[in-house]
Design an enzyme around this catalytic site. Structure first.
Site, short mmCIF file in Angstrom:
data_model
loop_
_atom_site.label_atom_id
_atom_site.label_comp_id
_atom_site.label_asym_id
_atom_site.label_seq_id
_atom_site.Cartn_x
_atom_site.Cartn_y
_atom_site.Cartn_z
N GLU A 31 51.57 5.70 51.86
CA GLU A 31 52.46 6.31 51.55
C GLU A 31 51.56 7.54 50.31
O GLU A 31 51.74 7.25 49.57
CB GLU A 31 53.48 6.10 50.61
CG GLU A 31 54.46 4.72 50.83
CD GLU A 31 55.69 4.18 50.38
OE1 GLU A 31 55.69 4.89 49.29
OE2 GLU A 31 55.94 2.96 50.76
N GLU A 71 66.87 11.35 52.29
CA GLU A 71 67.26 9.24 52.28
C GLU A 71 69.28 10.23 51.62
O GLU A 71 68.92 9.86 49.68
CB GLU A 71 66.90 8.62 51.99
CG GLU A 71 65.65 8.23 53.01
CD GLU A 71 65.01 7.03 52.07
OE1 GLU A 71 65.65 5.94 52.85
OE2 GLU A 71 64.05 7.28 51.61
N LYS A 80 70.81 7.00 49.73
CA LYS A 80 69.99 6.73 49.09
C LYS A 80 69.96 6.17 47.14
O LYS A 80 70.10 7.22 46.90
CB LYS A 80 68.15 6.46 49.01
CG LYS A 80 67.37 5.16 47.97
CD LYS A 80 66.09 6.05 48.67
CE LYS A 80 64.73 5.24 47.71
NZ LYS A 80 63.06 5.94 48.24
N GLU A 99 64.25 10.22 44.28
CA GLU A 99 63.55 9.30 45.49
C GLU A 99 64.12 9.82 46.83
O GLU A 99 64.22 9.10 47.93
CB GLU A 99 64.67 8.26 44.69
CG GLU A 99 63.85 7.21 43.60
CD GLU A 99 61.87 7.29 44.41
OE1 GLU A 99 61.59 7.14 45.17
OE2 GLU A 99 61.36 7.61 42.99
#
Length: 184
Positions: A102, A155, A158, A164
């Site tokens: 990642e 996302e 999320k 994030e």
């Protein structure tokens, strides 16, 4: 593995695993060495940059430096990867390849901290270009780096920090967040 497993990462040649992680990481490294398997790392220069913007320049984090710094690095990504390599070598493992499972840069969630579309696009395009170049890192020059961009989609559902939710190359609607050049 996240970079937080390191107790020291600068200069990269001083890279060491945190003492509390050594009893856990040593058997893992032994297994990886015996099976000739790679160490999977999560390398996010963004988080290092926002934790110390006084000493880490945005240009260094975004692969935009033309000349190496005082310890021989032109970008934070290579310095981070080499810190992991040196930490593994300190435990007797110089034979384990690293795969970047990642890496990415957020496009929103903390615009004053560098999380914006322009920086995300710059980081990801330069990251892809660097990985595809086959240059490797100063510790492992001319060795291709296998790497993956995180993430395919933002996302929006999320939980947790807003940042994030914004690492994706595409919106949940499948619209691109910004253009990416996968040919380097």
């Amino acid at each position: 593995m996240p970079m937080s497993v390191l107790s020291n990462s600068y200069p990269p040649s001083a890279g060491t695993f945190s003492p509390n992680i050594i009893p856990i990481i040593s058997p893992i490294l032994n297994f990886l060495s015996q099976t000739k398997s790679p160490f999977l790392a999560h390398v996010y220069p963004y988080f290092a940059y926002i934790s110390d913007p006084k000493d880490i320049s945005l240009a260094y984090a975004l692969f935009q430096m033309e000349t190496p710094n005082d310890v021989g690095y032109k970008n934070l990504f290579d310095a981070s990867v080499d810190a992991l390599i040196y930490a593994m070598e300190a435990l007797g493992h110089s034979d384990i390849p690293i795969v970047i499972a990642e890496s990415g840069w957020p496009s929103d969630g903390n615009p004053n901290g560098g999380a914006n579309i322009s920086n995300a696009q710059t980081y990801n395009n330069n990251f892809i270009k660097h990985v595809l170049s086959g240059e490797g890192t100063p510790r492992r020059p001319n060795q291709a780096i296998e790497a993956f961009v995180f993430a395919m989609f933002n996302e929006d559902l999320k939980p947790g920090d807003l940042i994030e939710k914004h690492f994706g190359l595409f919106q949940p609607t499948k619209e691109p967040v910004y253009p990416v050049n996968f040919k380097g």
